[in-house]
Design an enzyme around this catalytic site. Structure first.
Site, PDB file in Angstrom:
ATOM      1  CG  ASP A 281      16.062  20.010  11.329  1.00 38.66           C
ATOM      2  OD1 ASP A 281      15.331  19.022  11.357  1.00 38.66           O
ATOM      3  OD2 ASP A 281      16.801  20.292  10.374  1.00 38.66           O
TER       4      ASP A 281
ATOM      5  CG  ASP B 279      16.030  14.623   7.161  1.00 38.84           C
ATOM      6  OD1 ASP B 279      16.423  13.639   6.519  1.00 38.84           O
ATOM      7  OD2 ASP B 279      16.801  15.383   7.775  1.00 38.84           O
TER       8      ASP B 279
ATOM      9  CG  HIS C  87      14.765  14.049  12.342  1.00 35.22           C
ATOM     10  ND1 HIS C  87      13.651  14.540  11.723  1.00 35.22           N
ATOM     11  CD2 HIS C  87      15.798  14.796  11.904  1.00 35.22           C
ATOM     12  CE1 HIS C  87      13.992  15.536  10.923  1.00 35.22           C
ATOM     13  NE2 HIS C  87      15.287  15.713  11.017  1.00 35.22           N
TER      14      HIS C  87
END
Length: 917
Positions: free
Chosen positions: A22, A132, A358
């Site tokens: 991320d 994810d 996300h």
């Protein structure tokens, strides 16, 4: 359940090294960035040493290469070496995006740019990777197949996932972790579910005693779900440093389990091994969207769709500006001779997509992350706006406005451009310079200002290319400063007299334009004004609908075509929210507050022949926040479904200003709501009861109008059943329907209240990130002013054939207007370069391919039936051809006449047509 293969063939443990990267989340981007540099430095050193450490998957996609080389440019050759040798696997995406909150075209550009970047080093990994992603859209299999990818790896959507990403042992739609995933068009890919999450092989012990305990559990967990003896173990997790001693850990495993094969694997090798032994007949087929609907509903993370709504609005503005305005305008301008700015589009798209992972676009990170996102949105938009301005000027200069010369010298032509895929009528507002005086003329500033103030604006009117007078409202904006930035000289400042013209543009062609002019005409006869759209201050009516406003600010809407009347529309609902950025949780036992019993202040704002607007104001007393127990529960990391906090007894005034507008030729009612939010820990929704009896509804998703059940599955326990949307949600039966379009409001719910009420989330205020720890996010309370827009579109029961869905798509796209001068040109005053026929197709994109120079147009079939597409173009061309989203060259389509082509489009197909010039 175990297949017979596992009792015959030896089992293999495929251990794949990765880190789920991320770029930003519980730390700001640059803090994650520093950790990335350290990780890749150590990884390159390990790969350089020898071949024991076989390979590593760059989970974060090709942007990881940019992020690393930004700080370590000297290591580009080392990266190149290991990518070429297949030890660093990259792509196929540019970033790992969220699925439901990013547009179809953004996903296509993501794949295209990821492939382009990968090919600078070698070949992209043909891995459909969604480890994810918070649910997956139904068209993913088709997008994968059109990208040359036959698989999809994912962690969510068909299996319960709870606090800190813990996974359940049972209750999901597939018999195995391998499955067949089928899209609405029939495309099928091999789905690989991370049934034990994408960290099930993390931190493999080297010590034999620890390794024995580790592998006994991990092997048993994998065998529960695998359909073959090819077992997948993901060696990594979120921001996990690479396990550099993995080769030694694998040697330990081999000694402990000599009957098994342990290999340091990679995705291509794992897929080949599975395909070689897999019995497809044993696998379940899962169809369409993967939204975790067969779970208890508490771990879907769906309410990220309403976390920090301002981000979703900025994202929608950025996507629309690039894909629906800048790209088609630049394509049009290129046909006229202007260079297509591929480099600027790539930069603008990349900058926008940096907000699409996300944890970014979902609004579920710490405040510093989302502050930086706002800057990125601005940067991308500024580039897109520059392309739009340059392109529209080029197009306007090519339009033949010489016919307006008949009105004398004081003629101010303007060109209205419709970049949607449907012919369009609507209200247009544009600012133009009635007169301009450059400072280079040598007058003093005082004299320059005086001359502009003295400009006479009387005796002017708006005309179309046929000389018809167009009803127009002019607002004098007074003296204004401006400047030109010529390509061949220094900046050119000026003062001008600026006016705003507002009028109805009628029947502007799809992807086309219509010219008008503001002229001075002596003794001009004003057109006969049609009847007012207003009756008093409470009733708005045109040929399609009638709206009656009530004392509490709600309204009734009657659809003249279907005969259906919708009541109690526009009531606002307010509830507490003791959840977090990921999930909404209403306090137990709380009754929702509404404006149904609240008196509203109502007044007329606008009453013109082409549009009428009414303002509705509420001063609403609501609880100021949650009570003190919420802070206690957050600090104790109480899982949000188990929280007992209530709302505070302290109150604040929530001010709502609603403007509803009806246009003369409009199919729907426009709603703009301004919220002055002074409360915390709450949610605001707009309610639109439909009173239509149906078990399903339709919703705009990525390249699809998806059908969803109103009642959730029997496993669903969460009292809330909110869902994702993009442009609209629709409830219909065989006789009538109501489509609610929105701009950047990605969350809705169809209430199970006996009225099938559509509830649109306008604002959600929470104070923590959530997930695996306590991360306060005070800015997620979204205090201050917010403006949201919707359109209510009634119809006769079919959103496609009635044009309601087309209207909802057009609601997303701004008009483009450009002032120009009187001149001859190659383009007629009413013009489009393209025409096509197909009611079922939604137009999605017009752009230019950088390698071939071909124009590419894309549509998708909104229906479940085949349809025919006939396309014609006046652009000089060699032929049309059909291609994929990667825009590879293909064979010409057959054509019965020059400049046209016809082909059949399959149900739910995404079709891209190239034009070879």
């Amino acid at each position: 359940m175990e297949s017979s293969d596992k009792s015959i063939k030896p089992q293999t443990a495929h251990i794949i090294s990765h880190t789920h990267w991320d770029r930003e989340w519980y730390l700001p981007y640059e803090k994650h960035h520093v950790r990335l540099i350290k990780l890749v430095d150590e990884l390159l050193d390990r790969l350089d040493e020898d071949g024991e450490f076989k390979s590593f998957f760059l989970d974060g996609q090709t942007i990881i290469l940019e992020d690393y080389l930004q700080v370590r440019p000297e290591n580009q050759e080392r990266l190149q070496k290991h990518i070429t040798e297949g030890r660093l696997l990259i792509g196929p995406w540019y970033i790992l995006q969220d699925a439901f909150l990013t547009s179809g075209e953004a996903n296509v550009r993501n794949m295209q740019i990821g492939h382009q970047d990968s090919k600078r080093y070698g070949e992209p990994s043909k891995i459909g990777y969604f480890p994810d992603t918070f649910g997956l859209v139904g068209q993913t299999p088709q997008l994968m197949k059109q990208s040359g990818i036959n698989n999809a790896f994912f962690g969510r959507g068909v299996k319960p996932t709870g606090f800190n990403n813990t996974v359940s042992d049972g209750g999901y739609e597939s018999s195995f972790s391998e499955l067949i995933w089928e899209g609405p068009d029939g495309s099928k890919v091999l789905g690989i579910l991370f049934a034990n999450w994408y960290s099930n092989g993390n931190e493999v012990p080297v010590n034999e005693a620890e390794a024995k305990e580790f592998w006994e559990k991990k092997l048993a967990d994998a065998r529960k779900f695998a359909s073959t003896g090819e077992l997948l173990f993901m060696n990594g997790c979120d921001h996990q440093p690479a396990q550099l001693d993995l080769p030694a850990a694998i040697e330990t495993a081999k000694r402990l389990y000599p009957e098994m094969e342990f290999i340091h694997s990679n995705f291509p090798d794992y897929l080949k091994a599975v395909e070689d032994v897999m019995d497809h007949n044993n696998l379940s087929t899962v169809k369409g969207e993967l939204r975790s609907q067969h779970t208890d509903g508490w771990g879907t993370l769906v309410n990220t769709a309403s976390a920090r709504v301002y981000l979703k609005q900025m994202n929608q503005e950025g996507q629309v500006l690039l894909e629906k305005v800048a790209e088609p305008l630049a394509s049009f301008a290129h046909v006229l001779g202007k260079d297509y700015p591929h480099h600027l589009f790539t930069y603008a798209w990349k900058t926008l997509m940096q907000n699409h992972p996300h944890d970014s676009i979902c609004g579920c990170s710490v405040d510093e992350v989302h502050r930086e996102m706002v800057t990125r949105f601005d940067k991308s938009r500024h580039v897109a706006e520059t392309i739009v301005n340059d392109s529209k000027r080029m197009i306007a200069e090519a339009v033949d406005t010489s016919g307006f010369a008949a009105y004398g010298e004081e003629v101010l032509p303007l060109v209205v451009m419709n970049m949607s895929g449907w012919r369009r009528t609507g209200t247009v507002s544009v600012e133009i310079d009635a007169a301009r005086l450059y400072l280079r003329e040598g007058f003093s500033l005082e004299e320059t200002a005086s001359r502009m103030k003295d400009i006479d604006l009387n005796g002017r009117e708006l005309v179309d290319d046929q000389g018809n007078t167009i009803t127009c409202q002019m607002v004098d904006l007074g003296l204004q400063f401006g400047y030109d930035l010529p390509d061949d000289k220094f900046r050119q400042p000026y003062m001008c007299r600026r006016v705003r013209l507002t009028f109805e543009a009628v029947q502007v062609p799809a992807l086309g334009l219509r010219a008008y002019a503001w002229v001075r005409r002596a003794n001009a006869e004003l057109p006969i004004a049609p009847e007012s759209l207003l009756q008093g201050d409470r009733v708005l009516e045109n040929e399609a609908i009638k709206v009656v406003i009530h004392d509490n600010g709600s309204f009734t809407m009657s659809d003249k075509a279907s005969g259906m009347t919708y009541r109690d529309l526009g009531v606002y609902e307010n509830t507490g929210d003791i959840g977090n950025e990921y999930m909404y949780k209403q306090p137990e036992g709380e009754q929702a507050l509404t404006t149904k019993g609240l008196q509203a202040n109502i007044c007329v704002l606008e009453n013109t022949p082409y549009r009428a607007s009414v303002e509705i104001k509420h001063d609403w007393e609501i609880p100021a926040s949650a009570d003190d127990k919420l802070d206690e529960e957050q600090r104790a990391l109480v899982y949000y479904p188990e929280r007992k906090a209530q709302r505070s007894s302290d109150t604040v005034i929530l001010k709502l200003r609603t403007v509803i507008s009806l246009e003369r030729g409009g199919k729907g009612l426009h709603i703009e709501t301004t919220i002055d939010n002074k409360a915390k820990d709450h949610r605001i929704r707009a309610l639109f009861p439909t009173d239509l009896n149906t078990a399903t509804h339709h919703v705009d998703s990525m390249f699809e109008v998806a059908e969803r059940n109103i009642e959730p599955a029997t496993e669903w326990m969460n009292p809330s059943n909110t869902q994702h949307q993009q442009a609209f949600v629709d409830i219909s039966n065989e006789k009538a329907g109501l489509t609610v379009a929105n701009f950047g409001l990605n969350e809705y719910e169809v209430l199970r209240d006996g009225r099938n009420t559509i509830a649109i989330t306008l604002l959600r205020s929470v104070g923590e990130l959530g997930d695996w720890g306590l991360f306060p996010t005070p800015e997620a309370q979204c205090l201050g002013e917010h403006v949201v827009r919707m359109e209510l579109i009634p119809h006769t029961g079919d959103g496609i054939t009635s044009g309601a869905f087309a209207e909802a798509y057009q609601f997303q796209i701004p008009w483009v207007v450009c002032q120009t001068d009187v001149h001859e040109g190659a383009i007629a005053p009413v013009y489009t370069p393209f025409e096509w026929e197909s009611q079922e197709l939604a137009f999605s994109s017009l752009k230019m391919n950088e390698q071939t120079g071909d124009l590419l147009l894309r549509w998708y079939n909104m229906s479940q039936q085949s349809t025919d597409l006939t396309i014609r173009s006046t652009i000089p061309q060699q032929y049309f051809y059909k291609t994929s989203i990667l825009e590879e060259e293909s064979h010409p389509l057959s054509s019965e006449e020059k400049g046209s082509s016809a082909l059949q489009i399959s149900p739910c197909e995404i079709v891209t047509i190239g034009i070879r010039r």
